[in-house]
Design a protein around this motif. Sequence first.
Motif, PDB file in Angstrom:
ATOM      1  N   ASP C  82       0.764  -1.171  -0.115  1.00 34.56           N
ATOM      2  CA  ASP C  82      -0.091  -0.089  -0.105  1.00 34.56           C
ATOM      3  C   ASP C  82       0.752   1.294  -0.140  1.00 34.56           C
ATOM      4  O   ASP C  82       0.381   2.322  -0.357  1.00 34.56           O
ATOM      5  N   ASP C 154      -9.942  -1.599  10.222  1.00 30.80           N
ATOM      6  CA  ASP C 154     -10.459  -0.628   9.653  1.00 30.80           C
ATOM      7  C   ASP C 154      -9.231  -0.394   8.420  1.00 30.80           C
ATOM      8  O   ASP C 154      -8.152  -0.346   8.659  1.00 30.80           O
ATOM      9  N   PRO C 155      -9.854  -0.362   7.199  1.00 32.31           N
ATOM     10  CA  PRO C 155      -9.108  -0.202   6.024  1.00 32.31           C
ATOM     11  C   PRO C 155      -8.227   1.314   6.055  1.00 32.31           C
ATOM     12  O   PRO C 155      -7.498   1.519   5.151  1.00 32.31           O
ATOM     13  N   ARG C 156      -8.888   2.241   6.705  1.00 34.52           N
ATOM     14  CA  ARG C 156      -8.294   3.525   6.842  1.00 34.52           C
ATOM     15  C   ARG C 156      -7.149   3.835   7.856  1.00 34.52           C
ATOM     16  O   ARG C 156      -6.333   4.529   7.848  1.00 34.52           O
ATOM     17  N   THR C 157      -6.994   2.680   8.728  1.00 35.53           N
ATOM     18  CA  THR C 157      -5.943   2.617   9.796  1.00 35.53           C
ATOM     19  C   THR C 157      -4.999   1.501   9.804  1.00 35.53           C
ATOM     20  O   THR C 157      -4.059   1.444  10.580  1.00 35.53           O
ATOM     21  N   SER C 158      -5.452   0.308   8.998  1.00 35.82           N
ATOM     22  CA  SER C 158      -4.599  -0.732   8.994  1.00 35.82           C
ATOM     23  C   SER C 158      -4.484  -1.473   7.504  1.00 35.82           C
ATOM     24  O   SER C 158      -5.222  -1.230   6.762  1.00 35.82           O
ATOM     25  N   ILE C 159      -3.097  -1.946   7.460  1.00 36.59           N
ATOM     26  CA  ILE C 159      -2.837  -2.465   6.274  1.00 36.59           C
ATOM     27  C   ILE C 159      -3.661  -3.783   5.993  1.00 36.59           C
ATOM     28  O   ILE C 159      -4.190  -4.009   4.775  1.00 36.59           O
ATOM     29  N   LEU C 162      -7.010  -2.871   4.847  1.00 37.41           N
ATOM     30  CA  LEU C 162      -6.988  -2.333   3.524  1.00 37.41           C
ATOM     31  C   LEU C 162      -6.822  -3.542   2.530  1.00 37.41           C
ATOM     32  O   LEU C 162      -7.646  -3.643   1.359  1.00 37.41           O
ATOM     33  N   LYS C 192      -9.014  -0.615  15.203  1.00 39.65           N
ATOM     34  CA  LYS C 192      -7.915   0.169  14.526  1.00 39.65           C
ATOM     35  C   LYS C 192      -6.719  -0.664  13.872  1.00 39.65           C
ATOM     36  O   LYS C 192      -6.154  -0.355  12.865  1.00 39.65           O
ATOM     37  N   TRP C 194      -4.390  -4.845  13.820  1.00 38.84           N
ATOM     38  CA  TRP C 194      -4.567  -6.164  13.824  1.00 38.84           C
ATOM     39  C   TRP C 194      -4.452  -6.716  15.255  1.00 38.84           C
ATOM     40  O   TRP C 194      -5.369  -7.745  15.584  1.00 38.84           O
ATOM     41  N   SER C 211      -7.298 -12.261   9.645  1.00 39.29           N
ATOM     42  CA  SER C 211      -5.692 -12.334   9.995  1.00 39.29           C
ATOM     43  C   SER C 211      -5.059 -12.609   8.588  1.00 39.29           C
ATOM     44  O   SER C 211      -5.284 -12.322   7.446  1.00 39.29           O
ATOM     45  N   ARG C 313      -8.450   2.106  -4.397  1.00 38.17           N
ATOM     46  CA  ARG C 313      -8.402   2.098  -3.004  1.00 38.17           C
ATOM     47  C   ARG C 313      -9.551   2.793  -2.505  1.00 38.17           C
ATOM     48  O   ARG C 313     -10.491   2.455  -1.778  1.00 38.17           O
ATOM     49  N   TRP C 320     -16.832  -0.276   1.355  1.00 39.17           N
ATOM     50  CA  TRP C 320     -16.921  -0.421   2.708  1.00 39.17           C
ATOM     51  C   TRP C 320     -17.630   0.178   3.701  1.00 39.17           C
ATOM     52  O   TRP C 320     -18.440  -0.087   4.626  1.00 39.17           O
TER      53      TRP C 320
END
Lengths: 232, 504, 326
Positions: C82, C154-159, C162, C192, C194, C211, C313, C320
């Motif tokens: 990303d 959350d795709p906005r805060t976590s790889i 995303l 937020k 993993w 995961s 993206r 989502w």
Amino acid sequence: MLELDGLRWRAGDFALEAEMQIAPGDRVAVIGPSGAGKSTLLDLVAGFRSPEVGRVLWQGRDLGPLSPAARPVTILFQDNNLFPHLSIARNLGLAVRPDGRRPDAAQTGRIGDALARVGLSGFEDRLPGSLSGGQQSRAALARVLVQDRPVLLLDEPFAALGPALRAEMLDLVAEVTADTGALVLLVSHDPKDALRFAPQAIVVAEGRAHAPADTATLLDDPPPALRAYLGH
Amino acid sequence: MAPRALAIIAGALVIGLTLGPVTAVILRAEGWSALRPGDWQALRFTLVQATLSAFFSVLFAIPVARALARRQFRGRGALVALLGAPFILPVIVAVLGLLAVFGTSGLANRALSALGLPELTIYGLHGVVIAHVFFNLPLATRLILQGWLAIPGERLRLAASLGLSPRAMWQVLEAPMLRSIAPGAFAVIFVICLSSFAIALTLGGGPRATTVELAIYQAVRFDFDLARAAVLSLIQLGLALVAGLAALRLSRGEGFGIGLDRVVPRWDSGGAARGLDAVWIALAALFLLVPLATVVWRGVPGLVLLGPEVWQAAGHSMLVALGSTALCLIWALPLATRTGEVIGLAGIALSPLVLGTGLFLILRPVVNPVDLALPVTALVNALVSLPFALRILRPEAETIRRDYARLRAALGLTGWAWLRHVLLPRLRRPLGFAAGLTAALSMGDLGVIALFADPDNATLPLKVYGLMGAYRMEAAAGAALLLLTLSLGLFWGFDRGGRVGARA
Amino acid sequence: MKALTVAAALFSASAALADTPVLTVYAGDYITSEWGPGPKIEEMFEARCGCDLQFKPGDLLPRLLLEGERTEADIVFGLTTDATKRARESGLFAPHGQPLDALTLPIDWTDEVFLPFNYGHTAFVYNTERLAEPPASFDDLLNAPDDLKLVIQDPRTSISGLALVLWVQAVYGDEAQAAWEKLAPKILTVTKGWSESYGLFTDGEADMVLSYTTSPAYHIIAEEDRTKKAAIFPEGHYFMVELAAKVANTDQPELADDFMAFILSEDFQSMIATGNWSIPAALPRDGWPDGFKELDLPEKVLFYSEDEAAALRDTAIDAWRRALSQ
């Protein structure tokens, strides 16, 4: 000589004017109706309030620029004369050493003398809260004794005491200030106290603090402003 | 130095340390960035959840504080200290503890299903509020309890001798006290909740629960959109200052004047009131302590798994906490005024991410930020704890100043003598509480470390996250328990130090 | 005199220390922590380079972009796809110069700047004792009863979050939002990062957690626990790779090159599986630790190039967000 020279103070509708001279060593009562400005008069002398116009002078010196602590004046309030968390000795220590350092031997001696003078020898380590009302008043008096200023202002400090105790305290003040030669101004609500303590009295009423006059004469033949207050 | 000059220096430091980093970020971003449509929704949700959370925290704190103020029972001191614990836990640990009770398979739902009742779900706006109340109820309770204890015994005695009914008692003594204390407590909690993000998201159940802080996190860590981060953090700062000013206007409390320092028991402890007090104390204790108990329960097996590096990190954390505490108190004393309190709010209102990024930008040309990891952490912790310290210290500091100003002037006490012989001794109780809270807060992770991380000086919260990130959930639970124990220990020690042997 | 001798000795000692070249490596906290691969990497590389490898933990790309040309970093270790587009555009990185034929990735990798060191795939991990019959496909998951509870990131805060939205995008394309709408009632909550999700899962709060396919390897090897499994979907799984890159104006170009070569070495590759709980990027299956050989892995791997991912993206995150906000 304490001189109030063309003094005027004003807050909203309230105004107070004073013009008088008081000799060193005099004991003067300040009497008058509630809210007439007795405490204000003392505050002007002590420096807690500044006059709009006029001056306060001591021995010819203008006290205007001086902070309360720098004036030759000390004051006993109605309450808060002692820090409740500090021992009596520490309270008096701060009065002689306002920078917070320990008093030296001579000063400690003075503190002991002052306590002895007010009959509180041996109370050095007590907290104010552990003393009776009369003892607290005595401790406060010891505090002004060690400050040793030529002008002592008493803003009803003994009002909470009973008549007998109050009379006893006033006699004690008269006694110790006779030794030191201090000028005393006493705000009082009780004509009997005034008569007992002060040969002269200032009447504060209707926006004016009148020059001292003989207390007995004043009380026997009160001016109109004082008459209603005294209930004649 | 004149007190006024000190206050100005202390205030300027706060402003410099908050606006400085924001300015650095704006300069670096070279421009502004428009908000996205989702940002308005985030702003609305942030305001709603922060208002509700602060409102309910303060609302429930009132009966709990009253009950604690007028009851003496064995373990009361320990309970008061323990009640502070949620506030100082790392977010992730507290959330797991909370979910162990209120989650889908938590104790509450197991009890409900055993009784044949429908299950509850915690996820949603109500979950966010419950979690924030869990975190902040203890703080609100302590702040309000302080107000109650500050009502002079003489007034209570007077009320008792007048035979005031509970209603009259409320009108004459308690309501005016609350009017002066509650708005400030509300403001502090509102501002804390403004910058909530991980709790809001997790308990909120999804993107509906997006807060401004999440958008800032996304902008800084993910999109590297500093312009947007700066704009969002200024909005957040603005909201906090509005809350602070509003609280200040509302809390025109007169205080009570002084009484002599005698312990005076209360006489309004009749039967019904006693029962009600017991219920409130029990409810608060259950709500706050059961989740904590699960943290302890799960942490114990993990304690044996902790290696020397965790203990070493614990040492660093203690060091940072003590440093922050000293710094924070020195900072707070001259600022313990109404204006100072509003200025101090800036510390928690600024997003820690923006603060960290800005400090990094400022320090980087001068010095290697990694070398300053621990001092910067201590400084930032002190800054962030400042609003709490001020909330605790300000009311009493003002009372002392007001009550003894004339005596001070009549004696001509120097600033030093005043500080040493009057202000500090008379402030001893709130100072102990403020020190305990600052120390405990500083044990927790405050987010700025990401750019300043120093592998050799890692702190305990980082280790907790490190263990979790490496699947070692059991050891992480053990490290979290260690963190909880140390934080509580510091809190208890300082708080108690302020009370025991105080001549007040 | 004595003082002077001591001073001279001290000086020469510090000069000797200063002579040891330092390789500065920026890496995530999870790498540098005692429980990550960092300490082993440091030990192994220092043994072969005669240098001092210093890890600087923390945010990778934000920090590097803040520092720009004046960065101390010689190597950045642990970037994900990303971030590669922005990282590449910054111009701060140099080609790695390593041959890529030794790579054993399930996709073709030809990037000249970012060098993979390990990989995995997004997957929903479950506990066999709690969920005896996991969904057999992504469609199955969408159609599962709503009391099957998932936690995601959350795709906005976590790889990984995303990667999940890109996964859904890759499987369902234009129907992604409809897919999310079917998934929404099953999503217990969104975290937020993993760690929070995985903590909720191990605490029994949810049935499945977003995961990696490699997560069960930790439980097998470190805990001898075979109850944690990744549900494998025939629609394919999104590919997640971790990358290293050499900083262009490094003051240690040779050491940096040596480090890039070290990444592909067998020593490193054999260590990284259990060091970072991911599949080595350049090690045939035979060389994997036993626990990894047991893993259920997908036949089909989905992956967007960085340009495709960048283009998709916002759409993917929006689908989502809209579906889960209803």
